[in-house]
Write a protein that holds these residues in place. Sequence first.
Motif, PDB file in Angstrom:
ATOM      1  N   ASN A 188      79.064 -25.388 -53.808  1.00  0.00           N
ATOM      2  CA  ASN A 188      77.696 -25.735 -53.438  1.00  0.00           C
ATOM      3  C   ASN A 188      76.764 -24.603 -53.838  1.00  0.00           C
ATOM      4  N   LYS A 190      72.824 -22.743 -52.886  1.00  0.00           N
ATOM      5  CA  LYS A 190      71.630 -22.621 -52.064  1.00  0.00           C
ATOM      6  C   LYS A 190      70.565 -21.935 -52.901  1.00  0.00           C
ATOM      7  N   LYS A 195      67.015 -24.799 -50.471  1.00  0.00           N
ATOM      8  CA  LYS A 195      67.589 -26.108 -50.731  1.00  0.00           C
ATOM      9  C   LYS A 195      69.082 -25.997 -50.986  1.00  0.00           C
ATOM     10  N   SER A 196      69.854 -26.912 -50.377  1.00  0.00           N
ATOM     11  CA  SER A 196      71.309 -26.929 -50.568  1.00  0.00           C
ATOM     12  C   SER A 196      71.667 -28.033 -51.562  1.00  0.00           C
ATOM     13  N   ASN A 198      74.970 -29.833 -53.597  1.00  0.00           N
ATOM     14  CA  ASN A 198      76.402 -29.952 -53.833  1.00  0.00           C
ATOM     15  C   ASN A 198      76.654 -29.967 -55.336  1.00  0.00           C
ATOM     16  N   GLN A 240      80.256 -16.696 -50.110  1.00  0.00           N
ATOM     17  CA  GLN A 240      78.985 -16.806 -50.811  1.00  0.00           C
ATOM     18  C   GLN A 240      78.850 -15.660 -51.796  1.00  0.00           C
TER      19      GLN A 240
END
Length: 248
Positions: A188, A190, A195-196, A198, A240
């Motif tokens: 994913n 960010k 905004k996220s 996929n 992350q």
Amino acid sequence: MARMTAMRGCLLATAVIAGSLAALLPGKAALAGSFQVNPVNINLPADKATAALTIRNEDDAPLSVRISAFAWTQENGADVYTPTKDVLATPPIVTIPAKGSQTVRVGLRKRDTSAERTYRVIVEEIPQQIEGKTAVQMVLRLNLPLYALPKTEGKSELSWSAWRDTDGNMVVEGRNSGSLHEQVLELNAKTASGKSINLSKTMGVVLPGSARQWKIGKPEGLTPGASFQLVTKTAHGENQESLTLEKR
């Protein structure tokens, strides 16, 4: 030596149509066996000569399967299979009674425990010979990973990069500098605005000393030069990493 680029995924269950396009012909019955294999990830510890594979026939008729193997490496971000005789399956061909099960032992002819070795074990149904009947047979083929683990304890160490290729499609690459494989479950992003996005739910494995690529397409909100957080879900948890989308 012949080589075959593998389809993505740690477990691949594919129906292969005997006779190629014959499956498209009308008026023919389709026959297929049904079986389960456990485990779907085969781990061979350094202190074990073999691992047990249980094959269960879910069908109402006897089922015959063969077991073969490929060496598994990665080149240019893709999985590559190479035919090998390093892996031994005992027995290599089995006939399992209806609703019955069979244990197959899988091991290596020569064991090197200094590093992780990776293979794919193919469990494939053998088509039935049916006299006097016109039918197209669906052949079930399961593709399982085999990890021959090293003697010393190790771990995976992933680093990531991302770019837009010449067609404008986003590519994400995971590179493993560790001594063990890592199973990636989901990717994913960010964006700087929060905004996220996929990117992929396609499971894949990054082998030690290798790299694997995910072809993402053209997600909105990620343009060349944009900074974002890549969120990776693996078998060991979530991580992350800050990346900049390059243009190549």
